[in-house]
Design a protein around this motif. Structure first.
Motif, short mmCIF file in Angstrom:
data_model
loop_
_atom_site.label_atom_id
_atom_site.label_comp_id
_atom_site.label_asym_id
_atom_site.label_seq_id
_atom_site.Cartn_x
_atom_site.Cartn_y
_atom_site.Cartn_z
N SER A 76 -63.89 -82.15 -50.01
CA SER A 76 -63.03 -83.30 -50.28
C SER A 76 -63.67 -84.17 -51.36
CB SER A 76 -62.84 -84.14 -49.01
OG SER A 76 -64.07 -84.76 -48.66
N ASP A 77 -62.90 -85.07 -51.92
CA ASP A 77 -63.44 -85.97 -52.92
C ASP A 77 -64.60 -86.80 -52.35
OD1 ASP A 77 -61.65 -85.06 -54.83
OD2 ASP A 77 -60.25 -86.72 -54.56
N GLU A 78 -64.47 -87.20 -51.09
CA GLU A 78 -65.52 -87.98 -50.45
C GLU A 78 -66.81 -87.17 -50.28
OE1 GLU A 78 -64.58 -89.50 -46.50
OE2 GLU A 78 -65.43 -91.42 -47.11
N LYS A 80 -67.66 -84.52 -52.09
CA LYS A 80 -68.18 -84.30 -53.45
C LYS A 80 -68.93 -85.53 -53.93
CE LYS A 80 -64.74 -80.97 -55.01
NZ LYS A 80 -63.52 -80.78 -55.80
N ALA A 81 -68.38 -86.70 -53.65
CA ALA A 81 -69.03 -87.94 -54.07
C ALA A 81 -70.42 -88.06 -53.44
CB ALA A 81 -68.17 -89.15 -53.72
N ASP A 84 -72.64 -85.48 -55.20
CA ASP A 84 -72.93 -85.93 -56.56
C ASP A 84 -73.92 -87.08 -56.58
OD1 ASP A 84 -71.11 -84.06 -57.50
OD2 ASP A 84 -69.51 -85.52 -57.82
#
Length: 89
Positions: A76-78, A80-81, A84
């Motif tokens: 999910s974007d969360e 991945k954040a 990262d």
């Protein structure tokens, strides 16, 4: 590989249970990154992000994906954040 090792330890149902594993997620991260010859300085950060954002179950599921690129793409974007921010340098 790193996420598989991390998610086994990170898999918990709630924040209270997650707190019981404080430090273990970071330890698993260090072991996995060292095995891959990568920088381990972001492991405490990753543990904090996973627990703070309730991502334990997602990281458990992501750990079932063997290919690191596929695993990252499936996150999910969360998630991945968190990756990262902490370990993808």
């Amino acid at each position: 590989m790193i996420l598989k090792r991390l998610t086994i330890i990170a898999a918990t149902a709630g924040m209270a249970v997650s707190a019981a594993y404080a430090g273990e997620l970071a330890d698993a991260c260090v072991a996995a990154l060292e095995a891959d010859g990568r920088d381990t300085s972001g492991c405490s950060c990753l543990e904090e992000e996973v627990v703070a954002n309730g991502l334990e179950e997602e990281f458990l599921a992501l750990g079932e994906i063997a290919d690191p690129a596929e695993r990252y793409a499936a996150a999910s974007d969360e998630a991945k954040a968190a990756m990262d921010k902490c370990t993808r340098s």
